[in-house]
Scaffold this active site. Sequence first.
Site, mmCIF file in Angstrom:
data_model
loop_
_atom_site.group_PDB
_atom_site.id
_atom_site.type_symbol
_atom_site.label_atom_id
_atom_site.label_comp_id
_atom_site.label_asym_id
_atom_site.label_seq_id
_atom_site.Cartn_x
_atom_site.Cartn_y
_atom_site.Cartn_z
ATOM 1 C CB CYS A 219 -0.919 0.008 1.225
ATOM 2 S SG CYS A 219 -2.241 -1.201 1.096
ATOM 3 C CB CYS B 294 -4.236 -0.651 -1.205
ATOM 4 S SG CYS B 294 -2.697 -1.546 -0.966
#
Length: 268
Positions: A87, A169
């Site tokens: 992420c 993400c």
Amino acid sequence: VVVGVRMWRHSSEHMKWNGTGSTAHFQEIVLERCYNYTQLVQPELRDRDCQKIREAFRNAFISKDPCSATEEDYHPLMKLVNPTVPCDKTVFWSKTKELAHQYTKVQRELFTLEDTLLGYIADDLNWCGDTGSYEMNYQSCPHWKKDCSNNFVSVFWDLVSKRFAENACGVVQVVLNGSISNAFDRKSTFGRVEVHNLNPMKVHTLQAWVIHDLGKFPSDSCSGSSINDLKWIIMQRNIKFTCQDNYRDCGPFADGRQPSPRESMTSC
Ligand code: NAD
């Protein structure tokens, strides 16, 4: 004379498309890049079977009509390699390939698609086969604009770009070119594929960097209409949008702001 006639026949048989032919030594390059990546660049992937990857890549397009590629053709290859970017570390780009790659080379924890295994293997390569032949066509391949859009190279990049975006993400970044009139282009792979495949449940912010070539007059910026277009699309998708032009007055980052792609590479 005989040799000359043969050569002529040979090439006229294969020059049926308007695009460049398959890259010479395609198979060897795929294998070598795969080993290089899995053994040296990302050793966490050292158990991947590069022979299988090479074979699945080849089987996706060999003996097939080079203008009838589908996503399904690449499914066996996709099964062997799933994207794994942490992420906050995804970097997209559009018309800024070199700059984006310099950026992730310096900020080593960041990844463009070409810093992932499949993007790394296929970057700058060309490939196609032909119906009724087990050979690759090294003479010519369909050009994506002049011949057909569903050629194997375009379908490959659309598919890996889609998967790359779907898997992103946290905060994601995009490096855009402020030295052209439309820094954001709805028809580019970024505008057509990646933007629409970000998952709003996982991605909370898109951070755009609009970078001008040093010494060139800026043609677009965060306040221009193309970026506004992007902002609108992103906000409609319930993702936060931020944008930075590559301006910086040369002081320390007192506010803790992240350095832009250009700032990461050049001191002021
Ligand atoms: P871009 O317009 O700078 O295009 C990038 C490259 O892909 C150029 O060489 C362009 O000629 C080619 N290209 C674009 N669309 C194509 C198509 N339909 N068929 C064949 N070639 C095509 O930037 P973009 O279109 O926004 O693509 C960049 C983004 O998409 C990046 O974020 C990256 O993740 C991904 N991507 C990478 C590549 C690559 O060659 N490494 C290609 C396509 C997409």
